[in-house]
Design a protein around this motif. Structure first.
Motif, PDB file in Angstrom:
ATOM      1  N   THR A 154     -15.067  12.032  79.551  1.00 29.49           N
ATOM      2  CA  THR A 154     -14.117  12.031  80.666  1.00 29.49           C
ATOM      3  C   THR A 154     -14.773  12.546  81.941  1.00 29.49           C
ATOM      4  OG1 THR A 154     -12.327  12.451  79.079  1.00 29.49           O
ATOM      5  CG2 THR A 154     -11.832  12.787  81.403  1.00 29.49           C
ATOM      6  N   MET A 158     -15.191  10.248  85.281  1.00 30.15           N
ATOM      7  CA  MET A 158     -14.486  10.582  86.525  1.00 30.15           C
ATOM      8  C   MET A 158     -15.441  11.089  87.598  1.00 30.15           C
ATOM      9  SD  MET A 158     -11.517   9.657  85.589  1.00 30.15           S
ATOM     10  CE  MET A 158     -10.646  10.115  87.072  1.00 30.15           C
ATOM     11  N   ASN A 170      -9.044  12.225  91.541  1.00 31.92           N
ATOM     12  CA  ASN A 170      -9.520  12.453  90.173  1.00 31.92           C
ATOM     13  C   ASN A 170      -8.387  12.961  89.292  1.00 31.92           C
ATOM     14  OD1 ASN A 170     -10.794  13.497  87.829  1.00 31.92           O
ATOM     15  ND2 ASN A 170     -12.694  13.821  88.963  1.00 31.92           N
ATOM     16  N   GLN A 174      -5.764  11.152  86.229  1.00 31.51           N
ATOM     17  CA  GLN A 174      -5.644  11.719  84.887  1.00 31.51           C
ATOM     18  C   GLN A 174      -4.219  12.152  84.566  1.00 31.51           C
ATOM     19  OE1 GLN A 174      -8.880  14.230  83.354  1.00 31.51           O
ATOM     20  NE2 GLN A 174      -9.808  14.128  85.374  1.00 31.51           N
ATOM     21  N   SER A 241      -9.322  22.328  84.312  1.00 31.09           N
ATOM     22  CA  SER A 241      -9.536  21.022  84.943  1.00 31.09           C
ATOM     23  C   SER A 241     -10.203  21.168  86.304  1.00 31.09           C
ATOM     24  CB  SER A 241      -8.203  20.281  85.088  1.00 31.09           C
ATOM     25  OG  SER A 241      -7.276  21.059  85.821  1.00 31.09           O
ATOM     26  N   TYR A 245     -13.678  19.272  87.168  1.00 27.13           N
ATOM     27  CA  TYR A 245     -13.609  18.117  88.048  1.00 27.13           C
ATOM     28  C   TYR A 245     -13.581  18.463  89.531  1.00 27.13           C
ATOM     29  CZ  TYR A 245     -12.105  16.187  83.576  1.00 27.13           C
ATOM     30  OH  TYR A 245     -12.026  15.839  82.253  1.00 27.13           O
TER      31      TYR A 245
END
Length: 305
Positions: A154, A158, A170, A174, A241, A245
């Motif tokens: 993932t 991304m 992003n 998700q 997260s 990201y």
């Protein structure tokens, strides 16, 4: 007469025994729950009061939390002045991280309000029963499986392939799936709403989307409040997260993680407790205000399934 008297005495003995056992069970249950509650209350009180103590007094007497003479706001000043250093030498203050937390929380909450009830409505009112059961089983299986096996793919997809690292799009992509535990609760809730409402709307010329928005969405307002509060708390505390990201858009939760690392090396714990108080205070206040609404709404969405 003797047999009748013996039966009555036997029933009385059994009743007294059951009453005693019931009393003992209730007593120990209440005692256990009270002990657990008081333990949590003391831990929270110790954290909040220690956040006002000076570093030297904390090292000398860590349990003396009622030493009001040593109280200071210096720990909160250090938290507000803390600067997080991200990638490419970018720096972020506490209030910038607070702004990112509000953005992250708003995006996640709005997306949840849009997609979760809609998916629950579709699963409850459309499709074949067996197919829906299969889909439900697959959703539950994917929810119970550990995500550690898919994290690498993932992140690579991304951040590298789509080049969306440090981009709010992003997280929007998700979070737009909407298939989670809340969607299942909405599905169970919508299943128990009589179809007469929808049939009346169809007679008046309403379409599927209009029926959903004007009837089912409004009827689910108690559940919407409960899931919204839970999502706000969840995104407020989310750092995982953001860490993966969005490292250059740090939130309060991510900043708390770095504050803990930086100050624990110096064995300076009161500023850490100050940051914890600021961060956890929002979650505790929200849950305290809406706890009854959350429990009643979630029980309605689950028990009537």
């Amino acid at each position: 007469m003797n047999k009748l008297f013996r039966k009555r005495s036997h029933y009385k003995r059994e009743l007294s025994r059951s009453n005693v056992s019931s009393f003992i069970f209730k007593f120990f249950s209440i005692f256990l729950m009270t002990s657990v509650a008081l333990t949590f209350i003391y831990v929270m009180l110790w954290m909040v009061l220690t956040s006002f103590r000076s570093w030297d007094q904390f090292l000398l007497k860590p349990l003396n939390i009622f030493d009001f003479k040593s109280y200071t706001f210096e720990n909160y000043t250090q938290v507000f002045k803390y600067v997080y250093r991200g990638e490419r030498r970018k720096t972020f203050s506490y209030f910038q991280m607070l702004g990112n937390s509000l953005i992250h929380m708003s995006i996640g909450t709005v997306i949840g309000l849009i997609f979760e009830p809609l998916i629950g409505y579709v699963m409850a009112k459309f499709g074949f029963k067996r197919l829906n059961n299969v889909l439900l089983i697959l959703i539950i299986i994917t929810m119970t499986m550990p995500t550690i096996g898919t994290v690498y793919n993932t992140v690579k997809l991304m951040n590298t392939t789509l080049n969306l690292k440090n981009n709010w799009l992003n997280l929007i992509i998700q979070l737009s799936g909407g298939i989670n535990f809340s969607a299942i609760i909405y599905m169970n809730y919508f299943k128990n709403i009589p179809s007469d409402y929808a049939e009346s709307a169809y007679i008046d010329g309403a379409g599927e989307l209009s029926t959903y928005l004007r009837i089912y969405f409004l009827l689910a307002s108690p559940l919407l409040v409960a899931t919204t509060v839970l999502r706000i708390i969840g995104f407020w505390n989310d750092y995982y997260s953001i860490f993966l990201y969005m490292p250059n858009r740090p939130t309060i939760a991510m900043g708390l993680w770095y504050i803990q690392n930086d100050f624990s090396i110096k064995i300076n714990y009161p500023p850490i407790f100050a940051a914890l108080t600021l961060t956890s205070g929002i979650s505790l206040i929200l849950y305290a205000l809406f706890s009854s609404k959350i429990m009643s709404s979630l029980s309605v969405g689950g028990v009537k399934a």
